[in-house]
Design an enzyme around this catalytic site. Structure first.
Site, short mmCIF file in Angstrom:
data_model
loop_
_atom_site.label_atom_id
_atom_site.label_comp_id
_atom_site.label_asym_id
_atom_site.label_seq_id
_atom_site.Cartn_x
_atom_site.Cartn_y
_atom_site.Cartn_z
N ASP A 1 0.82 -1.21 0.00
CA ASP A 1 0.00 0.00 0.00
C ASP A 1 0.86 1.26 0.00
O ASP A 1 0.33 2.37 -0.01
CB ASP A 1 -0.93 -0.02 1.22
CG ASP A 1 -2.04 1.02 1.14
OD1 ASP A 1 -2.47 1.34 0.02
OD2 ASP A 1 -2.46 1.53 2.19
N SER B 1 -6.95 5.52 -0.43
CA SER B 1 -7.16 4.31 -1.22
C SER B 1 -8.64 3.97 -1.27
O SER B 1 -9.33 4.00 -0.25
CB SER B 1 -6.38 3.14 -0.61
OG SER B 1 -5.01 3.45 -0.50
N GLN C 1 -4.32 -0.45 -7.74
CA GLN C 1 -5.04 0.35 -6.75
C GLN C 1 -5.62 1.59 -7.41
O GLN C 1 -4.95 2.25 -8.22
CB GLN C 1 -4.10 0.77 -5.62
CG GLN C 1 -4.79 1.52 -4.49
CD GLN C 1 -3.84 1.88 -3.36
OE1 GLN C 1 -3.27 2.95 -3.34
NE2 GLN C 1 -3.65 0.95 -2.43
#
Length: 285
Positions: A205, A227, A277
């Site tokens: 991430d 996100s 993402q």
């Protein structure tokens, strides 16, 4: 130098408490940030799903959505649903909850390893990790407001920046928004495959949304970033405590959202995972 305490804290996040059948509780890290780091929730949810799967099956993909910011003051409960149990594939759906509401959903697919056709992209030129720039130091120099808080959350990780479309990477007309960095967990994670899967998921991430800004004259300090979803395809087992290259490209950004794709290569050039993402990238007002 590796911080043993930071590594112990990271591994402690993945040691979920069993509440009931297919129901687990994960601790959170106290932070000055207003929300839980997304990589932590994703890693804990994956660990919860793995707990319900026979070790003969290995996770090959996970697809997830961040629904609400996680509260860093209370634990997170993970409820696993056994969607499918087949001879070759298994599927698990995990709901992460706080305050009686879902904050994150994960669907993970598992497979009995088998042989088959093989090919992969070539690893791009990235130099040596030791020649890269410390990512947190770079964030501090760039005025990122959460740099100090992120440095604490990422205390068990080492991230070495290679460059982006703005600086350090050669111009590429086909891919105008790119970023590249080396990552690893500092310290020895041992030989438990779940530890490496969880640690990599946690670290995956990092910086992806930053790649969506690389084509624009803005910085993360000027941008509201969050996100929205996170997907990983695991191609081959690898050690998260050894250097891996995160080669990131953003194919498009529109409507206040940016999409980023990341190819993950081990130091010997093996493509071991692919990450995707989409996130909010909105100018701060």
């Amino acid at each position: 130098m590796s911080d043993p305490t930071a590594l112990q804290e990271l591994m402690g996040l993945f040691d979920l408490e069993t509440i009931d059948a297919d129901l687990y509780r994960g601790r959170v890290v106290r932070t000055t940030r207003p929300r839980v780091f997304g990589g932590q929730v994703a890693a804990q949810a994956l660990c919860a799903g793995i707990r319900t799967v026979d070790p003969a099956y290995v996770v090959h993909s996970m697809h997830s959505y961040f629904l609400l910011p996680g509260d860093p003051q209370v634990p997170i409960v993970y409820d696993v649903e056994r969607i499918r149990d087949g001879r070759s594939f298994l599927t698990r759906r995990v709901s992460a909850r706080q305050h009686g509401r879902p904050i994150y959903y994960l669907t993970a697919n598992f497979q009995v390893p088998e042989s088959g056709l093989e090919h992969q992209d070539a690893m791009p030129e990235a130099g040596e990790p030791e020649d890269g720039t410390d990512l947190v130091a770079l964030m501090r120099a760039g005025g990122t407001p959460e740099a100090d808080a992120l440095a604490k959350e990422w205390g068990a990780l080492e991230a070495r920046w290679v460059g982006s479309s703005k600086s350090g990477l050669p111009e590429d007309a086909e891919h105008p928004s790119r970023a590249r960095l080396w990552l690893r967990v500092e310290g020895d994670l041992g030989d438990d495959p779940t530890a490496h899967l969880a640690a990599f998921t946690y670290a995956s991430d990092i910086s992806l949304l930053g790649a969506t800004l690389a084509a624009h004259p803005v910085s993360p300090s000027e941008t509201q970033m969050a996100s929205l979803d996170h997907t990983i395809w695991f191609h081959e087992p690898f050690r998260a405590d050894e250097w891996w290259l995160y080669d990131q490209v953003s194919p498009a950004a529109r409507g206040g959202r940016g999409l980023a794709l990341g190819r993950v290569f081990t130091r010997d050039g093996t493509l071991v995972a692919t990450v995707a993402q989409e996130g909010l990238i909105r100018p701060r007002v």
